[in-house]
Design a protein around this motif. Structure first.
Motif, short mmCIF file in Angstrom:
data_model
loop_
_atom_site.label_atom_id
_atom_site.label_comp_id
_atom_site.label_asym_id
_atom_site.label_seq_id
_atom_site.Cartn_x
_atom_site.Cartn_y
_atom_site.Cartn_z
N VAL A 1 -8.81 10.47 -10.65
CA VAL A 1 -7.35 10.46 -10.75
C VAL A 1 -6.80 10.50 -9.34
O VAL A 1 -7.18 11.36 -8.54
N ASN A 2 -5.91 9.56 -9.00
CA ASN A 2 -5.23 9.57 -7.70
C ASN A 2 -3.79 10.00 -7.94
O ASN A 2 -3.04 9.28 -8.59
N THR A 3 -3.42 11.17 -7.42
CA THR A 3 -2.07 11.67 -7.71
C THR A 3 -1.05 11.29 -6.64
O THR A 3 0.15 11.47 -6.84
N THR A 4 -1.50 10.78 -5.49
CA THR A 4 -0.57 10.14 -4.55
C THR A 4 -1.20 8.80 -4.17
O THR A 4 -1.71 8.63 -3.07
N PRO A 5 -1.17 7.87 -5.12
CA PRO A 5 -1.87 6.59 -4.89
C PRO A 5 -1.23 5.78 -3.77
O PRO A 5 -0.07 5.99 -3.42
N GLY A 6 -2.00 4.84 -3.22
CA GLY A 6 -1.51 3.97 -2.15
C GLY A 6 -0.23 3.26 -2.55
O GLY A 6 -0.08 2.80 -3.68
N MET A 7 0.71 3.18 -1.63
CA MET A 7 2.01 2.57 -1.92
C MET A 7 2.34 1.51 -0.87
O MET A 7 3.51 1.17 -0.68
N THR A 8 1.33 0.98 -0.19
CA THR A 8 1.61 -0.10 0.76
C THR A 8 2.02 -1.33 -0.05
O THR A 8 1.82 -1.37 -1.26
N ALA A 9 2.56 -2.32 0.63
CA ALA A 9 3.05 -3.51 -0.08
C ALA A 9 1.96 -4.17 -0.92
O ALA A 9 2.24 -4.76 -1.96
N THR A 10 0.70 -4.04 -0.48
CA THR A 10 -0.39 -4.70 -1.23
C THR A 10 -1.16 -3.74 -2.13
O THR A 10 -2.14 -4.15 -2.76
N SER A 11 -0.77 -2.47 -2.18
CA SER A 11 -1.50 -1.50 -3.01
C SER A 11 -1.37 -1.83 -4.50
O SER A 11 -0.49 -2.58 -4.92
N PHE A 12 -2.26 -1.22 -5.29
CA PHE A 12 -2.31 -1.49 -6.74
C PHE A 12 -1.00 -1.15 -7.46
O PHE A 12 -0.52 -1.94 -8.28
N ILE A 13 -0.44 0.02 -7.16
CA ILE A 13 0.75 0.47 -7.92
C ILE A 13 1.93 -0.49 -7.73
O ILE A 13 2.50 -0.95 -8.72
N PRO A 14 2.31 -0.84 -6.49
CA PRO A 14 3.38 -1.84 -6.35
C PRO A 14 3.07 -3.16 -7.05
O PRO A 14 3.95 -3.77 -7.66
N GLN A 15 1.79 -3.58 -7.03
CA GLN A 15 1.39 -4.80 -7.75
C GLN A 15 1.66 -4.65 -9.24
O GLN A 15 2.17 -5.56 -9.90
N GLN A 16 1.27 -3.49 -9.78
CA GLN A 16 1.41 -3.25 -11.23
C GLN A 16 2.88 -3.16 -11.64
O GLN A 16 3.28 -3.68 -12.69
N ILE A 17 3.68 -2.54 -10.79
CA ILE A 17 5.11 -2.41 -11.08
C ILE A 17 5.76 -3.80 -11.10
O ILE A 17 6.56 -4.12 -11.98
N ASN A 18 5.38 -4.64 -10.14
CA ASN A 18 5.90 -6.02 -10.11
C ASN A 18 5.46 -6.80 -11.34
O ASN A 18 6.26 -7.53 -11.94
N ALA A 19 4.19 -6.64 -11.71
CA ALA A 19 3.65 -7.38 -12.87
C ALA A 19 4.36 -6.96 -14.16
O ALA A 19 4.46 -7.73 -15.11
#
Length: 330
Positions: free
Chosen positions: A293-311
Motif C-alpha cells: 500500500v502506498n499512502t503518499t503515492p507518486g504525483m509527478t506528471a507521469t506517475s500512475f495516479i495522475p495517469q489513472q485520474i486522467n483515464a
C-alpha cells in the motif's frame, strides 16, 4: 476567518528518504494542481530539521514548527491545511501525521495508525493475511541478525526478492537467483532500512490501482498495467522515461479488472485509509497477489495516479480540491 481569506495550503515535499528528488517533483505537480481561485498554495520543503517555504523556486521563509506557520513582510501566515507529498519518512510513516494531529492541522493522507501500519510491509502483510488477502510468503531479518542463506532458499525457493521492510520506494530491492548472492542482497536492503524482507518470487505481471475516499464516497481509479523493460520494477524502471511501459486502463478481461478494483477497495477499508492511496499487485493466473500500500503515492506528471485520474476523465485539480474541501470541512 475573513470572507476574502483563502485557506493557506502547504504542499509538503522532500523528506528524509532516498526518494527526496521524486518527492520534490510530486510536490511541484500537486502545487500546480491546487485551485488558486479557492486556495492559497505554498510549497514547503522538508529535509531533517530544515523546513522551508518556497515561492517560484526561491526560499522565502523558515517554517515555525511550534504552530506550523511562517512570517513574511512582518505578517504571520498560518497554514490551514497540509497536503503531504513526501514519499518515505517522515511523510508516509505517520510521523508528520502525528505532528499535525497535535497541532490540529487537517492533512491530506491516512491517519497516524494507518500510515505507520502500511509503511511497515511486515506488519501490513501480517495484518492483512488473516482477511484472506493473498501474498508472497516472506521472512524478516533485523539489521545484523545472523541468517542461513541455504535455509532461506529452501523455504522460499529461488528466485527471491530482498527488499527493505520500511521504505517508501524501490531502492535497495534485489532479485536474487542464486544462494551465493543472498547475503549481499540482504546487506543492501539493510542500508535502506533497519529490517530486510525476503520474499518468495511470484511470477506474473504487475498491476497498480488507486483509490480515494472523499466525504462518504469512495472512488476506485482505473487500473494501470506495469510492464518493466528491466527485469523488475526497480527504481530505474520507475523513474527513467521509456524504461517501463504503462497502460491505463489495464488490458484485463472485465471480471479480472473488477476483481482488482474490489480488492483495492477492500484493502483500502481494512487499512482504514484516507486520501489518495495506491495499491500494487502481481497477477498470477487469475489471482492478484498483494504487494504493498502506498499512502503518499507518486504525483509527478507521469506517475500512475495522475495517469489513472486522467483515464477516468477527471483532473488532478478537481480531485485535490475535493480532498482539501472535504478535510477542511471536517
Amino acid at each position: 476567518m475573513s470572507k476574502n481569506h483563502k485557506p493557506n495550503i502547504a504542499v509538503i515535499a522532500g523528506g528524509d528518504s532516498s526518494e527526496f528528488v521524486v518527492s520534490v517533483k510530486s510536490g511541484a505537480n500537486v502545487l500546480k494542481a491546487v485551485d488558486t481561485d479557492k486556495f492559497m498554495p505554498w510549497l514547503v520543503q522538508m529535509q531533517g530539521l530544515k523546513w522551508e517555504v518556497f515561492q517560484n523556486e526561491e526560499k522565502i521563509a523558515d517554517v515555525d514548527k511550534s504552530d506550523f506557520s511562517f512570517t513574511i513582510n512582518n505578517e504571520k501566515i498560518k497554514f490551514d491545511f497540509a497536503y503531504i507529498t513526501i514519499h518515505g519518512t517522515p511523510g508516509e510513516d505517520g510521523i508528520l501525521q502525528a505532528y499535525f494531529e497535535l497541532l490540529k492541522v487537517p492533512y491530506s493522507t491516512c491517519n497516524v495508525h494507518s500510515s505507520s501500519l502500511t509503511f511497515n510491509k511486515w506488519f501490513c502483510n501480517n495484518y492483512l493475511r488473516p482477511f484472506g488477502i493473498k501474498m508472497a510468503a516472506s521472512q524478516k531479518l533485523k539489521k545484523g541478525e545472523t541468517f542461513d542463506a541455504e535455509a532461506i532458499v529452501e523455504q522460499l525457493g529461488l528466485p527471491i526478492f530482498v527488499k527493505p521492510n520500511a521504505g517508501g520506494s524501490s531502492f535497495g530491492i534485489t532479485k536474487v537467483k542464486e544462494v551465493s548472492k543472498v547475503k549481499a542482497a540482504i546487506e543492501k536492503a539493510w542500508n535502506e532500512s533497519e529490517e530486510a524482507l525476503v520474499e518468495q518470487f511470484i511470477d506474473g505481471n504487475e498491476f497498480t490501482c488507486g483509490a480515494v475516499r472523499i466525504g462518504g464516497k469512495k472512488v476506485i481509479f482505473p487500473i494501470t498495467e506495469v510492464i518493466p523493460q528491466n527485469e523488475f520494477f526497480d527504481f530505474e524502471a520507475k523513474y527513467t522515461p521509456g524504461a517501463t511501459q504503462e497502460i491505463t486502463p489495464a488490458r484485463l478481461p472485465e471480471p479480472l479488472f473488477k476483481k482488482c478494483q474490489e480488492l483495492t477497495s477492500k484493502i483500502y477499508d481494512l487499512c482504514e485509509c484516507s486520501g489518495i492511496v495506491r495499491i500494487d499487485f502481481i497477477l498470477q493466473g487469475e489471482e492478484f497477489y498483494f504487494l504493498e500500500v502506498n499512502t503518499t503515492p507518486g504525483m509527478t506528471a507521469t506517475s500512475f495516479i495522475p495517469q489513472q485520474i486522467n483515464a477516468m476523465g477527471s483532473t488532478l485539480k478537481s480531485i485535490i480540491s475535493q480532498i482539501i474541501e472535504d478535510k477542511l470541512g471536517e
